[in-house]
Motif scaffolding. Sequence first.
Motif, mmCIF file in Angstrom:
data_model
loop_
_atom_site.group_PDB
_atom_site.id
_atom_site.type_symbol
_atom_site.label_atom_id
_atom_site.label_comp_id
_atom_site.label_asym_id
_atom_site.label_seq_id
_atom_site.Cartn_x
_atom_site.Cartn_y
_atom_site.Cartn_z
ATOM 1 N N PHE B 145 13.283 9.150 11.807
ATOM 2 C CA PHE B 145 12.792 9.920 10.654
ATOM 3 C C PHE B 145 12.581 9.027 9.441
ATOM 4 C CE2 PHE B 145 17.126 10.078 9.059
ATOM 5 C CZ PHE B 145 17.891 10.180 10.222
ATOM 6 N N VAL B 247 10.654 16.204 18.481
ATOM 7 C CA VAL B 247 11.203 17.131 17.486
ATOM 8 C C VAL B 247 11.167 16.489 16.103
ATOM 9 C CG1 VAL B 247 13.232 18.434 16.770
ATOM 10 C CG2 VAL B 247 12.708 18.194 19.194
ATOM 11 N N ILE B 248 11.654 15.260 16.020
ATOM 12 C CA ILE B 248 11.690 14.546 14.747
ATOM 13 C C ILE B 248 10.275 14.177 14.298
ATOM 14 C CG2 ILE B 248 12.479 12.419 13.638
ATOM 15 C CD1 ILE B 248 14.891 13.875 14.212
ATOM 16 N N THR B 251 8.181 16.953 13.014
ATOM 17 C CA THR B 251 8.647 17.425 11.712
ATOM 18 C C THR B 251 8.134 16.517 10.592
ATOM 19 O OG1 THR B 251 10.626 18.280 12.762
ATOM 20 C CG2 THR B 251 10.700 18.034 10.382
#
Lengths: 310, 306
Positions: B145, B247-248, B251
């Motif tokens: 991230f 998922v990361i 996002t």
Amino acid sequence: MSNKEQLQNEELQQQNANFEAEYIDENVAYVADSKFKSFVKKFMKRRTAVVGFVIIVLLLILAVVGPSIAPYDPAAYNYDNMFAKPSAEHWFGTDHYGRDIFSRVCAGAPLTLGVALSSVIVGTIVGAVLGLLAGYYGGWIEMLVMRGADVLFAFPDILLAIAIVAILGPGIVNVFIAVAVFTVPSIARMMRSATLAVKSSLYVEVAHSLGCKDGRILFLHIFPGTTQTLIVNFTMRIGSAIMAASSLSFLGFGANVTDPEWGAMLSQARSYFSTAPHMLYLPGLVIFITVLAFNLFGDGLRDTLDPKIK
Amino acid sequence: MGRYFVRRLLETIPLMLIISIFVFMFIHLLPGDPAKTLAGVEATVEEVEAIREEWGLNDPLIVQYGNYMKDLLRGDMGRSLKSSTPVTELILSRFQYTIQLVLAGVLWAPALGIFIGVMCAIKRGKAFDLGGMLFAIAGLSAPGFWVGLMLIQVFAVTLGWLPSGGLDSWKSLILPSVVMGLGIMATLARYSRSSMLETLREDYVRTARAKGQKESVVMFSHAFKNSLIQVVTILGLQIGGLLSGSVITETIFSIPGMGRLLVDSIAYRDYPAIQGLLMIFSLQYVLINLLVDLLYGVINPKIRYD
């Protein structure tokens, strides 16, 4: 000497050491001492691992004294000084409430490191006990533990931690539980194979034929033989745990947004990063350095303790 | 060989069954009454009863599971609480984005990782080896991230070369593919280095050298090809891991894929959607691993005698 011979030699030495530790009581302290010394000597030769170790020690000190060395109150709002760029006063700038970012990273150290360390410790203990029992008893215990691990493994990486937080709800305690559960299957699997390897050694057979009880064999004879692998894996898991915990906080499932948890700080920084990119630098950098330090240290431990893997 | 394939295929069935039980139990593992949880906090008693009826929550668990499996095998995973569209439809509409991301990561990362690893092994102890391995462990330790946000900061905001999010053109795939592939590249570099080093110690490599074979042939035909066997097993786990990386990545780059849907569904407590997504994610993971294991059976002749 070829590598194979060297390995065989090392194995022989290991067996001798085990034998001595078992039967020559007076010399136990001496043997343990010299073993530790040779370990330190070997470890010190791996410079990157030593760097990792030093950083870990510094981080642990930061986790203890961090909140008290923070130059500013990490929670104090200062609306006159929002989004201040890094300067002599605020080394890494201030955030959207005018809070000093460096102070918040210091204050967040015990939270971030504490959650990761405690969850890996709990996860490792549970995983190690399950793995020991599965490897030693076999049968239905082994089947249950290994199939359970398979199911948990079917949710790759952080997805398992996300699934657990989805069940439990967001919050730092639930992140702790999620990361602990996330640690269990890999430790259990590793511990089972380590147990199987030690279980077939001669000294365990001797202990059996001397009539030792299962508990004694498991904890006094088998467990010590697996500790090296366990320590290496434990260290390696800490890096992943910090990553998983901060990812959860980043996604908004972890620490409260007002907490100075490093992942949560990045999650906040994301909303403002086109205007205040400096909010990204420090929290991300400390997560990176922390994970890197544990990985370097873990690599060094593995190479020193377990020459076979290399 | 055939027996290995069949055995490996059969092993998948009980695993999927246990996973389906786990995912089915999800709604019952939640604290409190599942009907109330599904109906929401503000639901009236009648609404809760209606949900209980609709979901068959009065039936014994085993009957509920039977019904769940019947629906699942027909591709019915219930309706989303948030949008009341069928979960299957919802997942299908997001599926392509996640697959694009995974493919974008798989395209370059394993090849580069293996290349770095093998080169490090060949130049063992030299500066290239040290640099390559430091690069690999840094790639392994960098939080996705953070890397993603920094890349956006540099290439989208400051330089303006690439878009900062969305998935409209091939250009918008570049930054996400870096975030997706970084970990797999780093892991494969480490594994292929140690695998190559191990192979270089084998007797057949010494024999090849002793008979005066050219060094390039020794390295490629004798050592590299055989060292790949070990690397392939890791590859399966890693490609599966990319799914969770989505998922990361989704996002950070605001990509409407399955990972983003999972995060949104958890935030909204959209349990049918969460259940469906967990089922699909683990199914994909198990299938990818199955595929890689079968591939492993093809390239590793030793397994035929197993």
